[in-house]
Design a protein around this motif. Structure first.
Motif, mmCIF file in Angstrom:
data_model
loop_
_atom_site.group_PDB
_atom_site.id
_atom_site.type_symbol
_atom_site.label_atom_id
_atom_site.label_comp_id
_atom_site.label_asym_id
_atom_site.label_seq_id
_atom_site.Cartn_x
_atom_site.Cartn_y
_atom_site.Cartn_z
ATOM 1 N N ARG A 152 40.931 61.990 -15.818
ATOM 2 C CA ARG A 152 40.369 61.866 -14.478
ATOM 3 C C ARG A 152 39.128 62.745 -14.332
ATOM 4 O O ARG A 152 38.102 62.329 -13.833
ATOM 5 C CB ARG A 152 41.443 62.292 -13.473
ATOM 6 C CG ARG A 152 41.107 61.972 -12.044
ATOM 7 C CD ARG A 152 42.246 62.362 -11.148
ATOM 8 N NE ARG A 152 43.401 61.459 -11.318
ATOM 9 C CZ ARG A 152 44.369 61.343 -10.403
ATOM 10 N NH1 ARG A 152 44.329 62.053 -9.290
ATOM 11 N NH2 ARG A 152 45.367 60.540 -10.601
ATOM 12 N N GLY A 200 46.230 55.758 -11.924
ATOM 13 C CA GLY A 200 47.368 56.662 -11.727
ATOM 14 C C GLY A 200 48.584 55.906 -11.232
ATOM 15 O O GLY A 200 49.696 56.061 -11.758
ATOM 16 N N ILE A 225 40.245 55.401 -10.554
ATOM 17 C CA ILE A 225 41.129 56.315 -11.285
ATOM 18 C C ILE A 225 42.470 56.415 -10.584
ATOM 19 O O ILE A 225 43.519 56.434 -11.211
ATOM 20 C CB ILE A 225 40.459 57.698 -11.403
ATOM 21 C CG1 ILE A 225 39.288 57.597 -12.381
ATOM 22 C CG2 ILE A 225 41.450 58.733 -11.923
ATOM 23 C CD1 ILE A 225 38.313 58.728 -12.238
ATOM 24 N N ARG A 226 42.430 56.464 -9.256
ATOM 25 C CA ARG A 226 43.684 56.539 -8.516
ATOM 26 C C ARG A 226 44.540 55.303 -8.799
ATOM 27 O O ARG A 226 45.741 55.384 -8.953
ATOM 28 C CB ARG A 226 43.408 56.674 -7.018
ATOM 29 C CG ARG A 226 43.852 58.029 -6.485
ATOM 30 C CD ARG A 226 43.464 58.203 -5.042
ATOM 31 N NE ARG A 226 42.129 58.782 -4.918
ATOM 32 C CZ ARG A 226 41.172 58.289 -4.128
ATOM 33 N NH1 ARG A 226 41.387 57.196 -3.407
ATOM 34 N NH2 ARG A 226 39.997 58.879 -4.059
ATOM 35 N N ARG A 275 50.783 61.612 -16.145
ATOM 36 C CA ARG A 275 49.441 61.553 -15.551
ATOM 37 C C ARG A 275 48.483 62.303 -16.438
ATOM 38 O O ARG A 275 48.739 63.447 -16.810
ATOM 39 C CB ARG A 275 49.446 62.188 -14.158
ATOM 40 C CG ARG A 275 50.038 61.242 -13.159
ATOM 41 C CD ARG A 275 49.773 61.697 -11.757
ATOM 42 N NE ARG A 275 50.685 60.954 -10.886
ATOM 43 C CZ ARG A 275 51.239 61.471 -9.816
ATOM 44 N NH1 ARG A 275 50.973 62.711 -9.465
ATOM 45 N NH2 ARG A 275 52.040 60.733 -9.076
ATOM 46 N N LEU A 280 36.232 61.412 -16.437
ATOM 47 C CA LEU A 280 35.665 60.209 -15.827
ATOM 48 C C LEU A 280 34.806 60.574 -14.619
ATOM 49 O O LEU A 280 33.810 59.931 -14.325
ATOM 50 C CB LEU A 280 36.796 59.259 -15.402
ATOM 51 C CG LEU A 280 37.485 58.526 -16.563
ATOM 52 C CD1 LEU A 280 38.647 57.714 -16.037
ATOM 53 C CD2 LEU A 280 36.500 57.642 -17.297
ATOM 54 N N LEU A 316 34.509 55.245 -8.704
ATOM 55 C CA LEU A 316 35.258 55.683 -9.900
ATOM 56 C C LEU A 316 36.567 56.333 -9.494
ATOM 57 O O LEU A 316 37.626 56.033 -10.017
ATOM 58 C CB LEU A 316 34.410 56.683 -10.683
ATOM 59 C CG LEU A 316 33.709 56.089 -11.897
ATOM 60 C CD1 LEU A 316 32.803 57.132 -12.501
ATOM 61 C CD2 LEU A 316 34.727 55.567 -12.899
ATOM 62 N N ASN A 317 36.465 57.242 -8.519
ATOM 63 C CA ASN A 317 37.654 57.945 -8.055
ATOM 64 C C ASN A 317 38.743 56.981 -7.604
ATOM 65 O O ASN A 317 39.909 57.157 -7.900
ATOM 66 C CB ASN A 317 37.279 58.854 -6.869
ATOM 67 C CG ASN A 317 37.215 60.307 -7.344
ATOM 68 O OD1 ASN A 317 37.888 60.655 -8.304
ATOM 69 N ND2 ASN A 317 36.411 61.104 -6.679
#
Lengths: 366, 451
Positions: A360, B15, B11-12, A355, A363, B7-8
């Motif tokens: 993150r 992941g 991003i997840r 990860r 971003l 965005l979050n």
């Protein structure tokens, strides 16, 4: 921040899955490397792995080398299952080769094939087993590390062969270090005609692999060996003899390598005779370790992985010929395979995820 | 939903993807390989690599080597010869090679080569003699050339498509022996051999004859200690045997037959440590590995032989029916197949020329006549009515003599005694090729440590 998460898998990935990946990925990566040297990987794949198996002589070579690896590999599986790291297949093989020479030239030189060939294999098994037994007893009774003893026994066997071909067994007709040629009844290829591969060894090897499978997974002895291998303390608590499991597994392991040694000299396409040790074992005792690991330490898949490794060696020659690139091509294939195998062995047991947290966070600013 | 939340969420998702990534990657690779395999077949034939597509006009020659081409010795020299002819005849010749081949895999390699259209095969090891013989019988249309073999060693009648070639060194070993005899101060000389086969025994003897001749001229007593490795290529053992010769026997010059420069390196280390031990290049120039210790050496020009063979195959002089009768090269100084030198073009290392030039001995009338016959009158030094010459000039004289078209001088000329005291070669007689090829005795003053 990069976070690498390694988690033990609840259920390990099956060996069939991981070994297939090892083989495919290593061939793929080797071809990628070759392409950096201006070799078209597509053509290389064809010339190395397809063309050789289209010829009879290709198969003769693959099977001659493959059967050595098969017998050694199945033997190593037994030792590895007992948690004994036998890296002495090379020396045990040489003892088998010595046995074959002794039986055919000095013990019963006049015997017909039907007596000669089984006797060579039986005595070869015993000689190889003796070499395994020494390391087994030292480990079981005195706790001597078997990696060291089997390795050192390799050198001793090596020197014994040297001594024999340069001294008492030297062929008086030549000043080259070789023994006299075996009598023709002992030539495995001459009883196999018209096939260019040793039929006695083929039958022997294809019988032994399933037998070892049955022994390991269907008998009490096999259960004990596996129990000692997976958890020696628990096994001992249950009254399983540690010494017995270790010694028997080393006996069998060495014996099977001894059979490979008999095949290596008596089943050769060259005149069967004892030669310099590096011409007899040719490092195959070490390659057999790779073969055993690729099989997932199981006797039956060794049939497949040993033949595959035989092909890899021939493929190395084929690449050398097609592209004039030298022995590096063979080493590339086996080296990459060993590397990927070690990586996959971890991946098989652990889940690995990466990860990238920094990413993150970066971003998030947008 | 604002921008940050979108965005979050994305991003997840990344992941999650990352965790799935490994499995995904593996699937991709499997698909890639399978499609590559399928594509390979198609491309192979599309590019004309198939059996029918081989260019018919070019000769295809292949070399099968016993060791790695990087050995800086035997195999390196053969490969140099291959590259030479490949460059020179590039318009009509294709070459390839296979290295580190054991005798057991020889036949598989031959068949792969024939499969690829190779019709000329050079087998460059004595160990390949039996498999070459078998392969020649099985493939009567392919030309086989075996290096260092001879028909007396074959298990059966020589096939017509099998020829032999060899660049012979014994003349050079003799010259090296002369220099070794002049340079030794302890009177003890060593020789590390690969095997005691006739070829090596002949070389040991020629070297010893040279050393003994120098000893005779210089009134020294010389002993030659000989030991063997049991292998053509084993730098570790070669090194340890050399080290034993030095420490246990007080040897200060070592010649050897081994396919690496391990002994040259060892001698240079001895020199650097203040205990000079001199040696000679073997097969390939090794001067750079021991600039202070490599006196001279035996160098080979396989390319001279390869050029001759290949061009004669091209013109049709050699074909599958006459190799047995026509191809038996036994080339030496006269044909230019071998060269005396620490390096190409350096017959004697400049560091030793002065020493060898000032090592004088009294010459008799016969030698005086030989010097004059070869235009070396200047080499004769007159002092107090006696005539002298240097070892350096003796080496140069012998070198000239052995280059002659007819044999003026040969090291194996009697009287020669073996190390058990028997007269092996009668005075004035010369050993013939058969006797040289089957030699199994050591000349006098040799002590065989490996017996």
């Amino acid at each position: 921040m990069i976070r690498i998460i390694i988690k033990k898998r609840e259920k390990e990935l099956p060996y069939a899955y991981s070994s297939t990946i090892v083989i495919l990925v290593s061939i793929f990566l080797s071809l990628v490397v070759l392409s950096f040297f201006g070799i078209n990987p597509m053509i290389a794949l064809w010339e190395a792995f397809v063309l050789p198996i289209l010829t009879v002589y290709g198969w003769a070579n693959i099977l001659y080398n493959g059967l050595i690896l098969l017998l050694c590999g199945v033997g190593l599986v037994i030792a590895f299952k007992a948690g004994v790291w036998n890296i002495g297949a090379e020396g045990q093989m040489l003892m088998g080769a010595i046995a074959a020479t002794w039986v055919s030239l000095y013990l019963i030189p006049k015997a017909p094939s039907i007596v000669m060939i089984p006797s060579m294999f039986i005595v070869g098994f015993l000689f190889g087993a003796l070499w395994g037994f020494i390391a087994g007893v030292l480990k079981a009774k005195l706790g001597v590390n078997e990696v060291l003893t089997t390795m050192m026994l390799n050198y001793i066997a090596y020197q014994i062969v040297y001594y024999l071909v340069m001294g008492p067994w030297a062929n008086p007709a030549t000043s080259y270090p070789v023994s006299k040629p075996f009598p023709e009844q002992a030539w495995l290829l001459s009883v196999s005609r018209p096939l260019p591969v040793s039929v006695p060894t083929l039958i022997l090897a294809l019988t032994i692999a399933p037998l070892v499978h049955l022994m390991l997974f269907r008998t009490k002895l096999g259960y004990e060996i596996r129990a000692i291998g997976s958890n020696p303390i628990a096994a001992r608590t249950y009254g399983i003899s540690y010494a017995k499991a270790v010694i028997i597994s080393m006996l069998l392991s060495g014996g099977l390598a001894g059979l490979a040694g008999v095949h290596a000299v008596a089943g050769s396409i060259l005149t069967p005779q004892l030669r310099r040790p590096e011409q007899v074992s040719r490092g195959f005792g070490f390659v057999a370790i790779l073969v055993a690991w690729l099989s997932g330490i199981k006797p039956l898949p060794v049939i497949f992985t040993s033949i595959l490794m035989g092909l890899v060696f021939l493929a190395g020659f084929a690449i050398q010929i097609s592209f004039a690139r030298g022995i590096g091509s063979t080493h590339l294939f086996t080296g990459v395979m060993l590397l990927i195998l070690s990586i996959m062995e971890t991946y098989r047991r652990y889940e690995i995820s990466v990860r990238i947290h920094a990413l993150r966070r970066i971003l998030r600013w947008f | 939903m604002n921008r940050a939340e979108v965005l979050n969420r994305n991003i997840r998702r990344i992941g999650v993807l990352m965790e799935e990534k490994s499995r995904f990657l593996i699937s991709i690779i499997i698909v890639a390989i399978l499609s590559a395999a399928a594509g390979a077949a198609a491309m192979y034939f599309a590019l004309g690599g198939g059996p029918a597509g081989a260019a018919p006009t070019k000769l295809k020659a292949a070399w099968i080597y016993v060791g790695p081409i990087g050995d800086i010795g035997w195999t390196y020299a053969h490969n140099y010869g291959r590259l030479y002819v490949a460059g020179k005849f590039s318009s009509w010749l294709d070459t390839t090679y296979v290295e580190s081949v054991t005798a057991a895999d020889f036949s598989a390699c031959v068949n792969l080569l024939i499969e690829k259209g190779y019709t000329i095969i050079f087998a460059t090891s004595f160990e390949f003699l039996e498999p070459s013989y078998t392969a020649a019988l099985q493939n009567p249309n392919v030309l086989f050339f075996h290096c260092s073999g001879w028909d007396i060693y074959l298990p059966g009648a020589q096939p017509t498509n099998l020829g032999f070639y060899f660049a012979e060194f014994y003349q050079l070993y003799y010259l090296n022996g002369l220099m070794a005899g002049a340079l030794t101060t302890s009177g003890k000389i060593g020789y590390v051999a690969a095997h005691y086969i006739p070829e090596v025994v002949r070389h040991i003897n020629a070297f010893a004859l040279g050393a003994l001749e120098a000893a005779k001229y210089l009134n020294k007593s010389i002993t030659i200690y000989v030991t063997k490795i049991g292998s053509w290529y084993n730098p570790d053992v070669a090194r340890s045997l050399a080290s034993q010769l030095v420490s246990n026997y007080g040897v200060d010059v070592i010649a050897f037959t081994e396919d690496s420069y391990a002994i040259v390196q060892f001698c240079q280390e001895q020199f650097d440590a203040g205990n000079p031990v001199y040696t000679f290049s073997h097969y390939s120039p090794m001067y750079t590995y021991g600039p202070n210790v490599t006196v001279s050496g035996q160098l080979v020009h396989w390319e001279v032989i390869y050029e001759d063979i290949i061009s004669k195959v091209y013109t049709g002089t050699y074909n599958k029916d006459n190799l047995k009768d026509k191809v038996d090269y036994w080339w030496m100084l006269r044909e230019g197949a071998v060269e005396l030198g620490a390096d190409f073009g350096m017959p004697i290392n400049p560091n030793f020329i002065k020493k060898l030039n000032t090592t004088l001995f009294e010459i008799d009338e016969k030698l005086e006549a030989e010097f004059k016959a070869f235009g070396m009158e200047k080499a004769i030094i007159v002092q107090d009515g006696k005539k002298y010459a240097s070892i350096y000039n003796l080496v140069m004289l012998r070198l000239k003599e052995m280059r002659e078209e007819s044999t003026v001088f040969d090291p194996f000329t009697g009287p020669i005694y073996d190390n058990a005291g028997n007269l092996r070669v009668l005075p004035g007689l010369r050993l013939n090729r058969y006797e040289l090829w089957t030699m199994d005795w050591f000349v006098s003053n040799i002590i065989n440590l490996a017996s």
